[in-house]
Design a protein around this motif. Structure first.
Motif, PDB file in Angstrom:
ATOM      1  N   LYS A 173      26.351 -13.115  95.927  1.00 43.10           N
ATOM      2  CA  LYS A 173      27.290 -14.233  95.815  1.00 43.10           C
ATOM      3  C   LYS A 173      27.888 -14.562  97.187  1.00 43.10           C
ATOM      4  CE  LYS A 173      31.321 -15.870  93.283  1.00 43.10           C
ATOM      5  NZ  LYS A 173      32.354 -15.589  92.268  1.00 43.10           N
ATOM      6  N   PRO A 174      27.676 -15.792  97.679  1.00 43.40           N
ATOM      7  CA  PRO A 174      28.258 -16.165  98.980  1.00 43.40           C
ATOM      8  C   PRO A 174      29.775 -15.971  98.990  1.00 43.40           C
ATOM      9  CG  PRO A 174      26.649 -17.804  98.282  1.00 43.40           C
ATOM     10  CD  PRO A 174      26.848 -16.875  97.114  1.00 43.40           C
ATOM     11  N   GLU A 175      30.268 -15.579 100.157  1.00 44.29           N
ATOM     12  CA  GLU A 175      31.691 -15.236 100.278  1.00 44.29           C
ATOM     13  C   GLU A 175      32.596 -16.462 100.337  1.00 44.29           C
ATOM     14  OE1 GLU A 175      32.215 -11.555 103.041  1.00 44.29           O
ATOM     15  OE2 GLU A 175      30.472 -12.657 103.785  1.00 44.29           O
ATOM     16  N   HIS A 176      32.094 -17.601 100.793  1.00 54.71           N
ATOM     17  CA  HIS A 176      32.934 -18.776 101.009  1.00 54.71           C
ATOM     18  C   HIS A 176      32.433 -19.954 100.174  1.00 54.71           C
ATOM     19  CE1 HIS A 176      34.730 -16.484 104.228  1.00 54.71           C
ATOM     20  NE2 HIS A 176      33.539 -16.334 104.782  1.00 54.71           N
ATOM     21  N   GLU A 177      33.366 -20.747  99.663  1.00 56.06           N
ATOM     22  CA  GLU A 177      33.036 -21.820  98.737  1.00 56.06           C
ATOM     23  C   GLU A 177      32.151 -22.884  99.388  1.00 56.06           C
ATOM     24  OE1 GLU A 177      35.202 -25.019  95.706  1.00 56.06           O
ATOM     25  OE2 GLU A 177      36.404 -23.581  96.845  1.00 56.06           O
ATOM     26  N   VAL A 178      32.426 -23.231 100.645  1.00 54.30           N
ATOM     27  CA  VAL A 178      31.628 -24.254 101.327  1.00 54.30           C
ATOM     28  C   VAL A 178      30.177 -23.793 101.438  1.00 54.30           C
ATOM     29  CG1 VAL A 178      31.273 -25.481 103.501  1.00 54.30           C
ATOM     30  CG2 VAL A 178      33.587 -25.202 102.594  1.00 54.30           C
ATOM     31  N   LEU A 179      29.991 -22.523 101.816  1.00 54.26           N
ATOM     32  CA  LEU A 179      28.637 -21.978 101.909  1.00 54.26           C
ATOM     33  C   LEU A 179      27.974 -21.951 100.535  1.00 54.26           C
ATOM     34  CD1 LEU A 179      26.376 -20.583 103.507  1.00 54.26           C
ATOM     35  CD2 LEU A 179      27.560 -18.407 103.148  1.00 54.26           C
ATOM     36  N   SER A 180      28.750 -21.603  99.518  1.00 53.45           N
ATOM     37  CA  SER A 180      28.216 -21.528  98.159  1.00 53.45           C
ATOM     38  C   SER A 180      27.708 -22.893  97.690  1.00 53.45           C
ATOM     39  CB  SER A 180      29.295 -21.015  97.203  1.00 53.45           C
ATOM     40  OG  SER A 180      28.781 -20.867  95.907  1.00 53.45           O
ATOM     41  N   LYS A 181      28.464 -23.953  97.969  1.00 53.24           N
ATOM     42  CA  LYS A 181      28.052 -25.292  97.547  1.00 53.24           C
ATOM     43  C   LYS A 181      26.811 -25.756  98.292  1.00 53.24           C
ATOM     44  CE  LYS A 181      32.530 -26.958  95.884  1.00 53.24           C
ATOM     45  NZ  LYS A 181      33.652 -27.896  96.082  1.00 53.24           N
ATOM     46  N   ALA A 182      26.767 -25.476  99.590  1.00 54.98           N
ATOM     47  CA  ALA A 182      25.588 -25.851 100.378  1.00 54.98           C
ATOM     48  C   ALA A 182      24.357 -25.083  99.904  1.00 54.98           C
ATOM     49  CB  ALA A 182      25.843 -25.577 101.857  1.00 54.98           C
ATOM     50  N   PHE A 188      18.681 -25.716  94.403  1.00 58.60           N
ATOM     51  CA  PHE A 188      18.283 -26.482  93.221  1.00 58.60           C
ATOM     52  C   PHE A 188      17.648 -27.834  93.539  1.00 58.60           C
ATOM     53  CE2 PHE A 188      21.522 -23.550  91.558  1.00 58.60           C
ATOM     54  CZ  PHE A 188      20.748 -22.943  90.577  1.00 58.60           C
ATOM     55  N   ASN A 189      17.741 -28.253  94.795  1.00 61.42           N
ATOM     56  CA  ASN A 189      17.136 -29.525  95.167  1.00 61.42           C
ATOM     57  C   ASN A 189      15.957 -29.362  96.130  1.00 61.42           C
ATOM     58  OD1 ASN A 189      19.053 -31.796  94.033  1.00 61.42           O
ATOM     59  ND2 ASN A 189      20.378 -30.177  94.788  1.00 61.42           N
ATOM     60  N   LEU A 190      16.163 -28.604  97.187  1.00 58.72           N
ATOM     61  CA  LEU A 190      15.113 -28.491  98.201  1.00 58.72           C
ATOM     62  C   LEU A 190      14.085 -27.414  97.874  1.00 58.72           C
ATOM     63  CD1 LEU A 190      17.265 -28.885 101.446  1.00 58.72           C
ATOM     64  CD2 LEU A 190      16.117 -30.639 100.090  1.00 58.72           C
ATOM     65  N   ILE A 242      25.069 -14.395 101.022  1.00 59.47           N
ATOM     66  CA  ILE A 242      23.879 -14.929 100.347  1.00 59.47           C
ATOM     67  C   ILE A 242      22.985 -13.771  99.921  1.00 59.47           C
ATOM     68  CG2 ILE A 242      21.704 -16.172 100.772  1.00 59.47           C
ATOM     69  CD1 ILE A 242      23.315 -18.241 102.323  1.00 59.47           C
ATOM     70  N   VAL A 243      22.970 -12.741 100.757  1.00 61.44           N
ATOM     71  CA  VAL A 243      22.242 -11.507 100.466  1.00 61.44           C
ATOM     72  C   VAL A 243      23.205 -10.344 100.656  1.00 61.44           C
ATOM     73  CG1 VAL A 243      20.438  -9.962 101.373  1.00 61.44           C
ATOM     74  CG2 VAL A 243      19.944 -12.368 100.985  1.00 61.44           C
ATOM     75  N   ALA A 244      23.042  -9.292  99.867  1.00 57.83           N
ATOM     76  CA  ALA A 244      23.828  -8.072 100.052  1.00 57.83           C
ATOM     77  C   ALA A 244      22.886  -6.865 100.051  1.00 57.83           C
ATOM     78  CB  ALA A 244      24.872  -7.920  98.952  1.00 57.83           C
ATOM     79  N   LEU A 245      23.207  -5.904 100.882  1.00 61.31           N
ATOM     80  CA  LEU A 245      22.469  -4.650 100.939  1.00 61.31           C
ATOM     81  C   LEU A 245      23.356  -3.533 100.356  1.00 61.31           C
ATOM     82  CD1 LEU A 245      20.065  -2.918 101.857  1.00 61.31           C
ATOM     83  CD2 LEU A 245      21.139  -2.748 104.114  1.00 61.31           C
ATOM     84  N   HIS A 246      22.983  -3.057  99.186  1.00 63.33           N
ATOM     85  CA  HIS A 246      23.710  -1.964  98.529  1.00 63.33           C
ATOM     86  C   HIS A 246      23.045  -0.630  98.862  1.00 63.33           C
ATOM     87  CE1 HIS A 246      25.528  -5.199  96.195  1.00 63.33           C
ATOM     88  NE2 HIS A 246      26.345  -4.338  95.628  1.00 63.33           N
ATOM     89  N   ARG A 247      23.872   0.405  99.016  1.00 61.68           N
ATOM     90  CA  ARG A 247      23.350   1.741  99.304  1.00 61.68           C
ATOM     91  C   ARG A 247      24.085   2.778  98.458  1.00 61.68           C
ATOM     92  NH1 ARG A 247      23.395   4.014 105.441  1.00 61.68           N
ATOM     93  NH2 ARG A 247      25.603   3.521 105.161  1.00 61.68           N
ATOM     94  N   GLY A 248      23.326   3.708  97.911  1.00 56.15           N
ATOM     95  CA  GLY A 248      23.915   4.792  97.143  1.00 56.15           C
ATOM     96  C   GLY A 248      23.123   6.062  97.349  1.00 56.15           C
TER      97      GLY A 248
END
Length: 251
Positions: A173-182, A188-190, A242-248
């Protein structure tokens, strides 16, 4: 007499029978396998290579290690791990999809990487290995396509050696709303248009965009890893989340 209701799950934004999702996902990746690497570069503007490089840097893989590159697809991570583990180590490229495995095998053979790599078709929910088999497991852009993610995480935990680590690289999940909308507009379009032009398949890329939105966010996935038994779980946001790297780790 009441019949037991059929279990359902999501396939992108659609609700489908749980026992049908794996074959539907398989159809997507059979369709995109041949153009997968080209589309990865186009879709991410090449940035997927940096995300994977960060995963490798966080893996701690060294000579003699046994590594499972789960949902390894066309083998980008496997290629690097093969060099890191050396002759005394072993890398398993595992994927549920035979078309992706075939493309990965051909690609790595053409790179001359043949001595320490095995190719195994497998389901992440039922990994076909003994307990405590691997030093490191990675799953890059594959977990969101798994039907029962909790079951898959428990399966990964079981086959990790004590002291081993899991790395999950996945869209988040993107951290900022502007980035999320872009990002939504792009996805969904390009993205389906690019899929149509390059791979002659807009529907598969529409599914991939939807599957990203249905995947658990950063904190939810971290909690799922905790519930599966992993310890010292952390995540690192990449490209603004946009991407997250989880480690456990397994102790």
């Amino acid at each position: 007499m009441n019949e037991t209701p059929e279990k359902t799950t999501h396939f992108g934004y659609k609700t489908v029978a749980e026992n049908e999702k794996a074959s539907m996902v398989a159809d997507v990746f059979h369709s995109v396998a041949a153009k997968y690497d080209v589309m990865n570069d186009l879709m991410s503007f090449g940035v997927h290579r940096l995300w994977k490089r960060q995963t490798i840097a966080s893996s701690g893989v060294r000579k003699g290690h046994h590594v499972l590159d789960l949902a390894g697809g066309t083998g980008d991570l496997t290629a690097k791990f093969s060099q890191l583990v050396g002759e005394t180590g072993q890398v398993v490229l595992g994927d549920i999809n035979s078309s992706m495995l075939k493309v990965g095998r051909e690609k790595l053979h053409n790179l001359g990487l043949v001595g320490n790599i095995d190719y195994v078709q497998m389901n992440a929910e039922m990994l076909p290995f003994p307990d405590n088999s691997f030093d490191v497991i990675t799953i890059a852009f594959g977990l969101r396509n798994v039907t029962d993610k909790d079951k898959a995480l428990r399966s990964m935990y079981r086959i990790l050696k004590p002291g081993g680590r899991l790395l999950v690289l996945e869209f988040s999940k993107p951290e900022h709303e502007v980035l999320s909308k872009a990002y939504d507009f792009y996805s969904f379009n390009l993205l389906p248009t690019m899929g149509k032009l390059v791979a002659n398949d807009s529907e598969s890329y529409k599914y991939l965009a939807e599957s990203i939105r249905m995947h658990p966010d950063q904190d939810t996935l971290k909690a799922m890893m905790d519930d599966a038994g992993f310890e010292q779980t952390t995540y690192q946001n990449l490209t603004g989340g946009i991407v997250a790297l989880h480690r456990g780790f397994k102790y």
